[in-house]
Design a protein around this motif. Structure first.
Motif, PDB file in Angstrom:
ATOM      1  N   SER A 127     -20.722   2.327 -56.975  1.00  0.00           N
ATOM      2  CA  SER A 127     -19.392   2.731 -56.367  1.00  0.00           C
ATOM      3  C   SER A 127     -18.864   4.146 -57.131  1.00  0.00           C
ATOM      4  O   SER A 127     -17.822   4.424 -56.631  1.00  0.00           O
ATOM      5  CB  SER A 127     -18.545   1.418 -56.259  1.00  0.00           C
ATOM      6  N   THR A 182     -18.974   7.809 -58.706  1.00  0.00           N
ATOM      7  CA  THR A 182     -19.418   9.218 -58.486  1.00  0.00           C
ATOM      8  C   THR A 182     -20.445   9.491 -59.654  1.00  0.00           C
ATOM      9  O   THR A 182     -20.263   8.719 -60.614  1.00  0.00           O
ATOM     10  CB  THR A 182     -18.453  10.213 -58.275  1.00  0.00           C
ATOM     11  N   GLU A 223     -18.690  10.364 -62.696  1.00  0.00           N
ATOM     12  CA  GLU A 223     -18.153   9.199 -63.603  1.00  0.00           C
ATOM     13  C   GLU A 223     -19.338   8.308 -64.241  1.00  0.00           C
ATOM     14  O   GLU A 223     -19.017   8.028 -65.219  1.00  0.00           O
ATOM     15  CB  GLU A 223     -17.585   8.224 -62.337  1.00  0.00           C
ATOM     16  N   SER A 238      -6.699   4.566 -61.316  1.00  0.00           N
ATOM     17  CA  SER A 238      -6.719   4.796 -59.933  1.00  0.00           C
ATOM     18  C   SER A 238      -8.294   4.773 -59.520  1.00  0.00           C
ATOM     19  O   SER A 238      -8.948   4.468 -58.387  1.00  0.00           O
ATOM     20  CB  SER A 238      -6.135   6.267 -59.550  1.00  0.00           C
ATOM     21  N   ARG A 239      -8.999   5.565 -60.374  1.00  0.00           N
ATOM     22  CA  ARG A 239     -10.614   5.653 -60.032  1.00  0.00           C
ATOM     23  C   ARG A 239     -11.066   4.093 -60.129  1.00  0.00           C
ATOM     24  O   ARG A 239     -11.894   3.654 -59.367  1.00  0.00           O
ATOM     25  CB  ARG A 239     -11.491   6.329 -61.220  1.00  0.00           C
ATOM     26  N   ARG A 240     -10.817   3.492 -60.962  1.00  0.00           N
ATOM     27  CA  ARG A 240     -11.075   1.763 -61.238  1.00  0.00           C
ATOM     28  C   ARG A 240     -10.618   1.032 -59.764  1.00  0.00           C
ATOM     29  O   ARG A 240     -11.327   0.270 -59.383  1.00  0.00           O
ATOM     30  CB  ARG A 240     -10.587   1.008 -62.527  1.00  0.00           C
ATOM     31  N   ARG A 241      -9.525   1.192 -59.345  1.00  0.00           N
ATOM     32  CA  ARG A 241      -9.087   0.795 -58.215  1.00  0.00           C
ATOM     33  C   ARG A 241     -10.240   1.131 -56.916  1.00  0.00           C
ATOM     34  O   ARG A 241     -10.350   0.126 -56.149  1.00  0.00           O
ATOM     35  CB  ARG A 241      -7.725   0.981 -57.691  1.00  0.00           C
ATOM     36  N   ARG A 242     -10.447   2.425 -56.926  1.00  0.00           N
ATOM     37  CA  ARG A 242     -11.472   2.883 -56.044  1.00  0.00           C
ATOM     38  C   ARG A 242     -12.830   1.974 -56.088  1.00  0.00           C
ATOM     39  O   ARG A 242     -13.362   1.566 -55.193  1.00  0.00           O
ATOM     40  CB  ARG A 242     -11.614   4.368 -56.154  1.00  0.00           C
ATOM     41  N   ILE A 243     -13.296   2.100 -57.167  1.00  0.00           N
ATOM     42  CA  ILE A 243     -14.628   1.221 -57.523  1.00  0.00           C
ATOM     43  C   ILE A 243     -14.598  -0.130 -56.969  1.00  0.00           C
ATOM     44  O   ILE A 243     -15.452  -0.639 -56.696  1.00  0.00           O
ATOM     45  CB  ILE A 243     -14.765   1.499 -59.097  1.00  0.00           C
ATOM     46  N   ALA A 266     -12.576  -1.434 -54.741  1.00  0.00           N
ATOM     47  CA  ALA A 266     -12.602  -1.522 -53.368  1.00  0.00           C
ATOM     48  C   ALA A 266     -14.078  -1.221 -52.709  1.00  0.00           C
ATOM     49  O   ALA A 266     -14.256  -1.909 -51.813  1.00  0.00           O
ATOM     50  CB  ALA A 266     -11.450  -0.575 -52.831  1.00  0.00           C
ATOM     51  N   GLY A 267     -14.627  -0.166 -53.256  1.00  0.00           N
ATOM     52  CA  GLY A 267     -15.934  -0.001 -52.887  1.00  0.00           C
ATOM     53  C   GLY A 267     -17.130  -0.957 -53.112  1.00  0.00           C
ATOM     54  O   GLY A 267     -17.945  -0.934 -52.294  1.00  0.00           O
ATOM     55  N   SER A 268     -16.890  -1.731 -54.054  1.00  0.00           N
ATOM     56  CA  SER A 268     -18.006  -2.556 -54.603  1.00  0.00           C
ATOM     57  C   SER A 268     -17.551  -4.253 -54.110  1.00  0.00           C
ATOM     58  O   SER A 268     -18.297  -5.010 -54.551  1.00  0.00           O
ATOM     59  CB  SER A 268     -18.110  -2.712 -55.984  1.00  0.00           C
TER      60      SER A 268
END
Length: 482
Positions: A382, A384, A387, A397-402, A404-406
């Motif tokens: 999840s 990029t 990253e 913020s990137r950790r929250r995206r990861i 949600a994506g995983s």
């Protein structure tokens, strides 16, 4: 691992002895009583137990042991040597014919794992010798056996010869051997039928196949879960066929494992391989000295290194070592290592191969859920590409995206990143030879195993012995590559 209970009982028995400064004959007798009970509880045959304990007792009460400054450590060495002898003493490889093909005949009761073993052995021969085996489906009484062998053959891209279920096994083997000679296959693996019990019809059929094929190997496949009865089965097959080797399957299960300690003594035939799982790669050459080390909680670093070598080529290993030294290990490398470790087998089993680890408090409770590996992979996937290469970019913020994506929580993502950073630091220290700076390493070095840990006299002997063998093996591998 099948010997967990036996290992614990033996460690307890030897542990009492290790805590004493001086050892008396009564102490040795008490220890031998504990060992005898531990072996019997593990389903080791009574005659084998008697012979083993007698040999250890005679050597352990000698003057040179009792008057030694570290008698307990001397006794550990004696137990290890006698256990290795009971298991066969030396590693015995496959009997190979001077002319092709080498013919290997499988035998054993129904459900022991003959068909699966045939596939595993074929896979091993292909990988290690670039061999061209032919599998012969001679089990006509269980139609599923033919289908199973064909499935395995398809996975390995290995030809399987069969004539259905209406032809006699002897005729199938006859025609299969003709084909193997015509196609110049260098190995023929004959999968024979089994029964739920030993009967005259089964034995006569196997004798006829033996007379026709004149095999170089007659391997008896024994299920470790059958316990004490495995010894009786082995004795019966040996009497009828004259078996040349034994394969013990399902040694990874929750079994007592005493069959492995008994079969060699009862039949005189060496144990050649052990099945340690369901995958085609889950086949290990049986090394008596290494198995003794595992049973006694002294670890098995050589097998651990071999497992790593199978799945990690030299070039990749050097690249990874360089990254560790330079502290440039990233999430791409992390994911690659997860895959490699997954291929090597359950992590809890690998840990116990490290000397001293089997007696570390709480090691029995270490269980790694395969789903946890999958979750970690999902988190990394999840990220990029940028990253993964630059973990320091992973802000909240990137950790929250990861997360949600995983399909994971932010807490789990944070935990995984923390584990990654700790692993990165530990590998960097190891690559620089600064293992003493790793948290908890002193505890491992000073305790564990009843040889007094890696720093103990027996622990040092075990480590020195393994290092010599490792160096020898590496030199041999380099010569082969040249």
């Amino acid at each position: 691992m099948a010997f967990e209970n036996l290992t614990k009982r033996l460690q307890d028995a030897m542990g009492k002895l290790r805590r004493k400064g001086k050892v008396s004959e009564n102490d040795v007798k008490e220890m031998m009583r504990e060992i005898r009970l531990a072996l019997l509880e593990a389903d080791v045959a009574l005659p084998v137990v008697k012979e083993f304990t007698k040999a250890v007792r005679e050597r352990a009460v000698g003057v040179e042991v009792l008057e030694n400054l570290n008698p307990a450590q001397q006794i550990v060495k004696i137990v290890d040597e006698e256990l290795t002898k009971t298991l066969g003493g030396e590693t015995v490889g496959l009997n190979k014919s001077e002319k092709i093909p080498t013919i290997i005949m499988m035998s054993g009761l129904q459900g022991a794992g003959k068909t699966t073993f045939a596939g595993k052995l074929a896979n091993k021969l292909i990988k290690e010798e670039n061999a061209r085996p032919l599998l012969i489906a001679a089990d006509v009484y269980r139609p599923a056996a033919i289908d199973q062998l064909k499935t395995l053959g398809k996975q390995l891209d290995v030809p399987v010869f069969d004539m259905g279920t209406d032809t006699s096994p002897v005729e199938i083997v006859r025609n299969g051997l003709l084909l193997a000679r015509e196609k110049k296959n260098d190995y023929v693996l004959i999968d024979t039928a089994g029964r739920l019990h030993i009967d005259e019809t089964l034995m006569n059929e196997l004798k006829d196949i033996k007379a026709l094929a004149n095999p170089d190997e007659i391997l008896l496949v024994v299920d470790a879960m059958t316990g004490q009865d495995a010894v009786n089965v082995a004795a019966s097959f040996n009497e009828a066929l004259g078996i040349t080797g034994v394969i013990i399957t399902k040694l990874d299960g929750d079994t007592r494992g005493g069959a492995a300690l008994s079969i060699r003594q009862v039949t005189g035939a060496p144990i050649k391989f052990t099945g340690t799982g369901e995958k085609l790669t889950d086949l290990e050459v049986f090394h008596p000295d290494r198995m003794s080390g595992r049973i006694l909680g002294m670890g098995d670093m050589l097998t651990l290194i071999e497992k790593a070598q199978q799945d990690f080529d030299e070039k990749k290993a050097e690249e990874m070592a360089q990254k560790m030294r330079e502290n440039t290990f990233d999430f791409n490398d992390f994911m690659e290592q997860l895959d490699q470790m997954n291929n090597m087998g359950p992590i809890e089993d690998l840990l116990k191969m490290i000397p001293g680890m089997s007696s570390m408090p709480g090691i029995d409770q270490v269980k790694v859920d395969p789903k946890d590996m999958a979750r970690k992979r999902a988190m990394v996937l999840s990220m990029t590409p940028e990253e993964r290469e630059n973990p320091e970019l992973l802000n909240p913020s990137r950790r929250r995206r990861i997360a949600a994506g995983s399909g994971n929580s932010v807490v789990e993502v944070n935990k995984m990143i923390k584990n990654f950073n700790e692993a990165k630091k530990m590998m960097s220290l190891m690559s620089k030879g600064e293992m003493n700076k790793i948290p908890g390493m002193d505890q491992l070095m000073n305790q564990g195993g009843f040889g007094g840990g890696i720093k103990g006299k027996v622990g040092k002997m075990a480590m020195n012995s393994m290092m010599k063998k490792m160096n020898k093996k590496m030199k041999k591998n380099k010569k082969k590559k040249r």
